[in-house]
Design an enzyme around this catalytic site. Structure first.
Site, mmCIF file in Angstrom:
data_model
loop_
_atom_site.group_PDB
_atom_site.id
_atom_site.type_symbol
_atom_site.label_atom_id
_atom_site.label_comp_id
_atom_site.label_asym_id
_atom_site.label_seq_id
_atom_site.Cartn_x
_atom_site.Cartn_y
_atom_site.Cartn_z
ATOM 1 C CG HIS A 1 -1.552 -1.013 1.552
ATOM 2 N ND1 HIS A 1 -1.263 -2.203 2.137
ATOM 3 C CD2 HIS A 1 -3.146 -1.282 1.451
ATOM 4 C CE1 HIS A 1 -2.170 -2.919 2.395
ATOM 5 N NE2 HIS A 1 -3.343 -2.469 1.946
ATOM 6 C CG ASP B 1 2.097 -1.111 3.315
ATOM 7 O OD1 ASP B 1 1.245 -0.748 4.471
ATOM 8 O OD2 ASP B 1 1.404 -1.685 2.549
HETATM 9 C C1 XUL Z 1 -7.440 -6.548 4.191
HETATM 10 C C2 XUL Z 1 -6.772 -6.835 2.897
HETATM 11 C C3 XUL Z 1 -5.733 -5.764 2.511
HETATM 12 C C4 XUL Z 1 -5.760 -5.925 0.873
HETATM 13 C C5 XUL Z 1 -5.062 -4.853 0.498
HETATM 14 O O1 XUL Z 1 -8.003 -7.703 4.965
HETATM 15 O O2 XUL Z 1 -6.584 -8.173 2.670
HETATM 16 O O3 XUL Z 1 -4.513 -6.057 3.170
HETATM 17 O O4 XUL Z 1 -5.096 -7.117 0.722
HETATM 18 O O5 XUL Z 1 -5.644 -3.711 0.698
#
Ligand code: XUL
Ligand code: CO
Length: 438
Positions: A99, A102
């Site tokens: 993300h 992150d």
């Molecule tokens: C949350 C989840 C996230 C997504 C990316 O449950 O799975 O980490 O994979 O935003």
């Protein structure tokens, strides 16, 4: 600097090995159905669980102390980049996912936040160049910051909607810069707590508008990643709009987005929705929408998203059974470990052990699923089970030649109806035999 204890690259030692720092089943160069295991599985490490998560839970603080925790701000972000490429090298994993939040800290303004991101993206890019590692997907975190309390693309507040759009615009630019193969939308807070204050129709129309704008912008800048939506039924909101594969597909179809989006399916999200992982993969596969997977597992005794590393062989076999039957397998997607070590697994080396466990479980799943398919161990039975649709009235139904009058005429003279056994217990025994012996 080593963040994982100067571990050498993990090697395949075969199933008799007792070395915890060796693969027992993942043999990257082993060829199955004309592709290597490495090509079939396209393993990815998730930045948020491996480097950002510290082990906190609602009752306790961080327990996972890492070498980079002595840094703060941009220095911490840079050290995590180093840790990422070290771990990828140790594991021999080709991909990673992140993300935006992150990889770099938020600044006081969007301008400052973007500047931080640009700097870290440049650093990641140069590390990708020297290591040959690749970005499976990136995404935007639009759920942690309090501004997203009412959602992002489904918020009641147009100011937040605009901010979210700016954030995704930047994430698409960074995806392009890093040659990301996919771009993921997980609806972090895209859902609702109560219908008493919610205009569901407007929220969903706005979400579709947002996704169309994202498509348009990606096209405009020449970012040709596969767009993926990751369904999840609940958590953080009580009711998430992208509930499961079927709900998400009908949303995409209604809003004319089905051609540009596929699904990123996560095992623990499937179980939260009351489905098996293989159910979700099957729904996506038969609709041409199986794009990528988030590999993990839940705990059947707990009702939340525990994001454990996948070790349940029944699940990995049946997941790989779907993936092998998908057109072009996992395609541009991959097996991303959206999974974290338990907060009691406090050592950095546990991050290595846990990935080995997940990679071996998926490699074993791949081998067993390929044998099941090669021997048509389930297919012959399934073929036979639907025999009645191959001739006579069944063939007429399938060919679209039947109508209610011809079906009634058939039913009136067909007495008694003969029922065949579904043989579920025998088939489960067959599956056990393959898991144990393949
Ligand atoms: C949350 C989840 C996230 C997504 C990316 O449950 O799975 O980490 O994979 O935003
Ligand atoms: Co996920």
């Amino acid at each position: 600097m080593s963040y994982f204890g100067n571990v050498d690259k993990i090697k395949y030692e075969g199933k008799e090995s007792t070395n915890p720092l060796a693969f027992k089943h993942y043999n990257p160069d082993q060829v199955i159905f004309g592709k290597t295991m490495r090509e079939h599985l396209r393993f990815a490490v998730a930045y948020w669980h491996s480097y950002t998560y510290g082990g906190s839970d609602p009752f306790g603080a961080n327990t996972l102390v890492r070498g980079y925790d002595k840094f703060t701000g941009m220095d911490l972000a840079k050290a995590r980049v180093e840790a990422n490429f070290e771990l990828l090298n140790i594991l021999g994993a080709d991909y990673f996912c992140f993300h935006d939040r992150d990889i770099a800290p938020e600044g006081a303004t969007l301008q400052e936040t973007n500047k931080n991101l640009d700097e870290i993206v440049a650093l990641i890019k140069s590390n990708m160049k020297t290591s040959g590692k690749k970005l499976l997907w990136n995404t935007a975190n639009m759920f942690t910051n309090p501004r997203f309390v009412h959602g992002a693309a489904t918020t009641n507040n147009a100011e937040v909607y605009a901010y979210a759009a700016a954030q995704v615009k930047k994430a698409l630019e960074h995806g392009k810069e890093l040659g990301s193969e996919n771009y993921v939308f997980w609806g972090g807070r895209e859902g609702y707590e109560s219908l008493l204050n919610t205009d569901m129709g407007l929220e969903l129309d706005n979400l579709a508008r947002f996704l169309h704008m994202a498509n348009d912008y990606a096209k405009e800048i020449g970012f040709d990643a596969q767009f993926l939506i990751e369904p999840k039924p609940k958590e953080p909101t009580k009711h998430q709009y992208d509930f499961d594969a079927a709900t998400t597909l009908s949303f995409l179809q209604k809003y004319d987005l089905a051609k540009t989006f596929k699904l990123n399916l996560e095992a623990n999200h499937a179980t939260l929705a009351g489905h098996t992982f293989e159910h979700e993969l099957r729904v996506a596969r038969i609709n041409g929408a199986l794009g990528s997977i988030d590999a993990n597992q839940g705990d059947c005794l707990l009702g939340w998203d525990t994001d454990e590393f996948p070790t349940d062989l029944y699940s990995t076999v049946l997941a790989m059974y779907e993936i092998l039957q998908n057109e072009n397998g996992i395609g541009r997607g991959g097996v991303n470990f959206d999974a974290k070590v338990r907060r009691t697994s406090v050592d950095p080396i546990d991050v290595v052990y846990s990935h080995i466990a997940g990679m071996d479980s998926f490699a074993r799943g791949l081998v067993v699923a390929s044998k099941l398919l090669e021997d048509r161990a389930l297919e012959n039975f399934i073929d036979d089970r639907y025999d009645s649709f191959k001739t006579g009235i069944g063939a007429d139904i399938v060919a679209g030649k039947a109508n209610f009058k011809t079906l009634e005429a058939y039913a009136l003279q067909n007495n008694p109806i003969v029922t065949k056994s579904g043989r579920v217990e025998v088939l489960r025994t067959v599956l056990n035999q393959y898991i144990l012996n393949a």
